[in-house]
Design an enzyme around this catalytic site. Structure first.
Site, short mmCIF file in Angstrom:
data_model
loop_
_atom_site.label_atom_id
_atom_site.label_comp_id
_atom_site.label_asym_id
_atom_site.label_seq_id
_atom_site.Cartn_x
_atom_site.Cartn_y
_atom_site.Cartn_z
N GLY A 6 -5.15 2.57 7.41
CA GLY A 6 -5.36 1.20 7.41
C GLY A 6 -6.36 0.44 7.22
O GLY A 6 -7.63 1.33 7.10
N THR A 7 -7.00 -0.79 7.44
CA THR A 7 -8.18 -1.20 7.16
C THR A 7 -8.48 -1.65 8.70
O THR A 7 -7.79 -1.97 9.71
CB THR A 7 -8.24 -2.52 6.31
OG1 THR A 7 -7.41 -3.50 6.84
CG2 THR A 7 -7.71 -2.05 5.04
N ASP B 45 -14.15 -4.63 6.29
CA ASP B 45 -15.10 -6.01 6.67
C ASP B 45 -15.82 -5.54 7.71
O ASP B 45 -15.75 -4.77 8.55
CB ASP B 45 -14.36 -7.35 6.85
CG ASP B 45 -13.34 -7.27 8.10
OD1 ASP B 45 -13.70 -7.63 9.05
OD2 ASP B 45 -12.25 -6.66 7.96
N ARG C 218 0.82 -1.21 -0.07
CA ARG C 218 0.01 0.13 0.18
C ARG C 218 0.74 1.12 -0.01
O ARG C 218 0.34 2.23 -0.47
CB ARG C 218 -0.80 0.19 1.29
CG ARG C 218 -2.04 1.22 1.17
CD ARG C 218 -2.97 1.10 2.10
NE ARG C 218 -3.79 -0.10 2.25
CZ ARG C 218 -3.96 -1.06 3.47
NH1 ARG C 218 -3.36 -0.39 4.53
NH2 ARG C 218 -4.82 -1.93 3.33
#
Length: 232
Positions: free
Chosen positions: A90-91, A204, A25
């Site tokens: 980030g995720t 998610d 990334r």
């Protein structure tokens, strides 16, 4: 002046730095957002780049997964390379049903199940929080971009796979999402007197079961990248 984990000279790294966990990334951001990017490190395949964004010098550096890894890189960036504004991008997994895939979460505070704060020998429980200066700028940019975002508490967990599912307990306290690095970053920054912020994209949901692919997480969550870069 290399450190054990970063092969850069003093001056190679900007005071404002984006910190994705995924080194790819970091590469994606350098190639798609920065002008004249130069790679300054590849130790352990954790990539770091410096370039300019709208005329301002900015760096982007992978940190790996988890608080121990993020803590190592952020410590070295602060204490050996003079970074003053550290922005994790980030995720995260949504803990509340009002959050959806692609929504941004700006971490005002970072709860944790980690023992990282024990090193400071504080006489109580420390509450890691973001820099208000960076947070307020990020909110203004998100408003300007007219994107879906949420500001509030997140939780940084040491465990991706856990034998005890604690997500409902954190959700009961209004915690928005779970990730794995921000609390250590916020503590490192606080102890050193510099600024830190965590901007996340929901990848998610622990509520609905929605999920994204690894490639989507690497390359398509560009809103948080633009918001983070605007802080330089």
């Amino acid at each position: 002046m290399s450190t054990p984990h970063i092969a850069a000279n003093k001056g190679d790294i900007a005071e404002t730095i984006l910190l994705p966990g995924d080194p790819l990334r970091a590469k994606f951001i350098a190639e798609n957002f920065l002008e004249n990017p130069v790679q300054y490190t590849s130790i352990r395949n954790i990539l770091g780049f410096t370039g300019t964004y709208k005329g301002k010098k900015v760096s982007v550096q992978g940190t790996g997964m988890g608080m121990p890894s993020c803590a190592i890189y952020s410590y070295e960036l602060i204490h050996f390379y003079g970074c003053k504004n550290l922005i994790r991008i980030g995720t995260a997994g949504a803990l509340l049903d009002k959050l959806h895939i692609g929504d941004l979460v700006i971490g005002m505070g970072a709860c944790t199940d980690s023992n990282y704060a024990s090193q400071y020998e504080l006489p109580g429980t420390y509450a890691p929080i973001a820099s208000y200066e960076l947070l307020s700028k990020a909110v203004r940019k998100a408003d300007e971009m007219k994107i879906n975002y949420h500001v509030g508490n997140i939780v940084s967990s040491d465990m991706f796979y856990s034998v005890n599912n604690s997500s409902a307990k954190w959700a009961k306290m209004g915690v928005l999402a779970v990730e794995m690095e921000a609390a250590a970053l916020y503590m490192n920054a606080a102890y050193a007197g510099v600024n830190a912020l965590c901007i996340l994209t929901i990848s998610d949901s622990l509520v609905t079961g929605e999920a994204t692919t690894a490639e989507q997480r690497e390359k398509t969550f560009t809103n948080m990248m633009e918001v983070a870069l605007s802080l330089a």
